[in-house]
Design a protein around this motif. Structure first.
Motif, PDB file in Angstrom:
ATOM      1  N   ALA A  52     -21.045  -9.506  16.455  1.00 55.50           N
ATOM      2  CA  ALA A  52     -20.149  -9.133  15.351  1.00 55.50           C
ATOM      3  C   ALA A  52     -20.992  -8.882  14.108  1.00 55.50           C
ATOM      4  O   ALA A  52     -22.095  -9.396  13.974  1.00 55.50           O
ATOM      5  N   GLN A  53     -20.469  -8.080  13.195  1.00 53.29           N
ATOM      6  CA  GLN A  53     -21.174  -7.839  11.944  1.00 53.29           C
ATOM      7  C   GLN A  53     -20.927  -9.005  11.007  1.00 53.29           C
ATOM      8  O   GLN A  53     -19.782  -9.300  10.671  1.00 53.29           O
ATOM      9  N   CYS A  54     -21.996  -9.664  10.608  1.00 46.86           N
ATOM     10  CA  CYS A  54     -21.899 -10.788   9.683  1.00 46.86           C
ATOM     11  C   CYS A  54     -22.950 -10.629   8.595  1.00 46.86           C
ATOM     12  O   CYS A  54     -23.891  -9.860   8.735  1.00 46.86           O
ATOM     13  N   MET A  55     -22.780 -11.402   7.543  1.00 47.30           N
ATOM     14  CA  MET A  55     -23.690 -11.263   6.403  1.00 47.30           C
ATOM     15  C   MET A  55     -25.108 -11.708   6.756  1.00 47.30           C
ATOM     16  O   MET A  55     -26.029 -10.926   6.768  1.00 47.30           O
ATOM     17  N   ILE A  56     -25.306 -12.968   7.024  1.00 43.36           N
ATOM     18  CA  ILE A  56     -26.656 -13.500   7.244  1.00 43.36           C
ATOM     19  C   ILE A  56     -26.622 -14.447   8.426  1.00 43.36           C
ATOM     20  O   ILE A  56     -25.856 -15.409   8.436  1.00 43.36           O
TER      21      ILE A  56
END
Length: 143
Positions: A52-56
């Protein structure tokens, strides 16, 4: 307060919902980007699913169950938003001072004996330390 690429409010590296920002700061809350705010909320780290696209590092740091968001003094106050004194805590000041020292040492090392650059490093350190007292945030610049 900063804004993410998706125009979500970001406070001290933690995401706040747009709904909470509007509820506490008013409909023109985006105009407050760059201003200091104080938030009383629960901190939670959302762990993302694999791929999934996550920040950090697969984690999204969140501010939830928001009890208040206040604009700190010295900031513009659109729409009658309440302004409060957000003096930094002693712990914030200490962390800030430590960061100023580190930045100063790095600057001095990179100046490599150049007197003009060393003076600018000294000026930036003084500015940084002064900022620590006012905001608790290091701003290593020479004005």
């Amino acid at each position: 307060m900063a804004l993410t690429k998706g125009s979500q409010p970001l406070i001290a590296g933690r995401m706040l919902s747009s709904e909470d920002a509007e509820r506490w700061l008013g409909p023109e809350w985006r105009a407050l980007a760059g201003q200091r705010v104080r938030v009383l909320a629960v901190l939670r780290d959302h762990v993302c699913e694999p791929h999934a696209q996550c920040m950090i590092g697969g984690i999204i740091p969140l501010l939830e169950q928001v009890a208040s968001v206040e604009l700190c003094s010295g900031a513009g106050s659109p729409g009658g938003t309440a302004v409060v004194d957000c003096a930094p805590s002693p712990a914030q000041k200490e962390r800030c001072q430590d960061e100023c020292r580190t930045l100063s040492e790095d600057c001095s090392r990179s100046a490599d004996g150049d007197r003009g650059r060393l003076r600018r490093c000294g000026c930036a350190k003084v500015t940084c330390e002064h900022g620590c007292e006012e905001t608790g945030e290091p701003a290593f610049t020479c004005r």
